[in-house]
Write a protein that holds these residues in place. Structure first.
Motif, PDB file in Angstrom:
ATOM      1  N   THR A 190       0.826  -1.258   0.021  1.00 34.50           N
ATOM      2  CA  THR A 190       0.083   0.249  -0.140  1.00 34.50           C
ATOM      3  C   THR A 190       0.792   1.124  -0.052  1.00 34.50           C
ATOM      4  OG1 THR A 190      -0.057  -0.216   2.441  1.00 34.50           O
ATOM      5  CG2 THR A 190      -2.082  -0.976   1.056  1.00 34.50           C
ATOM      6  N   SER A 191       1.963   0.948   0.279  1.00 34.51           N
ATOM      7  CA  SER A 191       3.006   2.323   0.393  1.00 34.51           C
ATOM      8  C   SER A 191       3.949   2.148  -1.003  1.00 34.51           C
ATOM      9  CB  SER A 191       3.688   2.523   1.707  1.00 34.51           C
ATOM     10  OG  SER A 191       2.890   2.486   2.707  1.00 34.51           O
ATOM     11  N   ALA A 192       3.695   1.667  -2.100  1.00 33.93           N
ATOM     12  CA  ALA A 192       4.353   1.553  -3.184  1.00 33.93           C
ATOM     13  C   ALA A 192       4.945   2.896  -3.798  1.00 33.93           C
ATOM     14  CB  ALA A 192       4.299   0.559  -4.012  1.00 33.93           C
ATOM     15  N   THR A 193       5.980   3.146  -4.363  1.00 37.27           N
ATOM     16  CA  THR A 193       6.271   4.393  -4.850  1.00 37.27           C
ATOM     17  C   THR A 193       7.213   4.152  -6.077  1.00 37.27           C
ATOM     18  OG1 THR A 193       7.996   4.976  -3.395  1.00 37.27           O
ATOM     19  CG2 THR A 193       5.682   5.944  -3.102  1.00 37.27           C
ATOM     20  N   ARG A 194       7.521   5.255  -6.775  1.00 36.75           N
ATOM     21  CA  ARG A 194       8.592   5.168  -7.616  1.00 36.75           C
ATOM     22  C   ARG A 194       9.400   6.191  -7.195  1.00 36.75           C
ATOM     23  NH1 ARG A 194       8.244   4.969 -13.580  1.00 36.75           N
ATOM     24  NH2 ARG A 194       9.714   6.203 -14.638  1.00 36.75           N
ATOM     25  N   GLY A 195      11.011   5.606  -7.217  1.00 35.47           N
ATOM     26  CA  GLY A 195      11.949   6.326  -6.682  1.00 35.47           C
ATOM     27  C   GLY A 195      13.387   5.791  -6.635  1.00 35.47           C
ATOM     28  N   ASP A 196      14.168   6.600  -5.893  1.00 35.07           N
ATOM     29  CA  ASP A 196      15.407   6.007  -5.330  1.00 35.07           C
ATOM     30  C   ASP A 196      15.589   4.829  -4.541  1.00 35.07           C
ATOM     31  OD1 ASP A 196      18.094   5.716  -4.899  1.00 35.07           O
ATOM     32  OD2 ASP A 196      18.658   7.649  -4.134  1.00 35.07           O
ATOM     33  N   PRO A 197      16.210   3.706  -4.900  1.00 32.73           N
ATOM     34  CA  PRO A 197      16.147   2.494  -4.170  1.00 32.73           C
ATOM     35  C   PRO A 197      16.760   2.950  -2.848  1.00 32.73           C
ATOM     36  CG  PRO A 197      16.788   1.818  -6.167  1.00 32.73           C
ATOM     37  CD  PRO A 197      16.766   3.252  -6.265  1.00 32.73           C
TER      38      PRO A 197
END
Length: 280
Positions: A190-197
């Motif tokens: 539910t907290s998935a995003t697109r970004g820096d690992p």
């Protein structure tokens, strides 16, 4: 896991349907359906619940299509006004439960957690997912519990740190890794995003450092996690960094930012440990 299977649009289910609850966490409850699949419902009152379920379904579809360790989603649903997902059932235990049963495996569990996290970070995130830095900024803007100087520091770090385009889980820890089947699988997206690992690794660091074990955990597991927290944390970090190009300074700055973000979320039982992590 196979390729992506389309999930259908949300539908209302009968409130009279009796379902067996098989698991629960801070954000959701898991129910067994008669056909063997599971229904994951967000808890009542969860902010932006419908949007979070939609984004969770998108993140899971991307992970499954890329061959990453995640369960299939079959459709989105609504039950008693609560959004949810009908998903593939995964076999217990999770790695946190396994740690409680076999505490001598702590370094092995730390390594497996790191390996799976690095595998997820090879996946291109769907464009529909929110940007990680925007997600953090929203948490900061919604909160009034962060000291002013830490709030300013967090905004400065948001300006400095890179964006990235990888799939970031946002709640990655041993309790969300199921290992009872042929292959491990990661749940609770539910907290998935697109970004820096590095920002996602930092989130895991903060969770392992500050979070109490989930509600309903046995007393023995609570004691063991308290004793082995540091071993698990540092074993995970060492194993992950051996598999990535993340440098220690970047990870340190992300960890500071995500600790401030977690403070803004005001999770019961965490404030004192977070302030210690932040040098307060």
């Amino acid at each position: 896991m196979g390729g992506r299977r389309p999930h259908r649009c949300a539908r209302a289910t009968s409130v009279s349907e009796a379902l067996k609850k098989i698991a629960e966490g801070r954000e959701a409850e898991l129910f067994l359906l008669p056909d063997g699949r599971v229904l994951r419902l967000v808890r009542p009152g969860m902010p932006r619940a419908e949007e979070r379920i939609r984004l969770e379904a998108a993140a899971l579809a991307a992970a499954v299509e890329a061959g990453a360790p995640a369960p299939r989603v079959y459709e989105t649903v609504v039950r008693d006004g609560r959004p949810g997902l009908i998903m593939e059932r995964l076999e217990e235990p999770d790695l946190l439960t396994l740690l409680g049963r076999r505490p001598w495996l702590v370094l092995n569990i730390a390594r497996r957690t790191a390996e799976l996290h690095a595998e997820l970070h090879r996946v291109d995130a769907p464009a529909a997912l929110p940007r990680l830095k925007e997600w953090i900024r929203a948490h900061l803007e919604e909160s009034d519990v962060v000291p002013e100087d830490l709030h300013r520091e967090a905004l400065s770090l948001l300006d400095e740190l890179p964006d990235g385009d990888r799939l970031c889980h946002g709640d990655f820890h041993p309790g969300n890794i199921m290992v009872g089947g042929e292959r491990p699988a990661v749940v609770d997206w539910t907290s998935a995003t697109r970004g820096d690992p590095a920002g996602d690794v930092a989130r895991t660091w903060v969770l392992l450092e500050a979070s109490p074990v989930p509600p309903g955990a046995p007393a023995l597991l609570r004691r063991l996690v308290g004793i082995g927290r540091g071993v698990l944390l540092h074993g995970y970090a060492r194993a992950y960094l051996r598999r990535s190009m993340i440098d220690a300074d970047r990870l340190s700055r992300w960890t500071q930012l995500r600790a401030i973000e977690r403070l803004a979320q005001d999770v019961p039982g965490e404030r004192e440990r977070l302030l210690t992590l932040l040098g307060r």
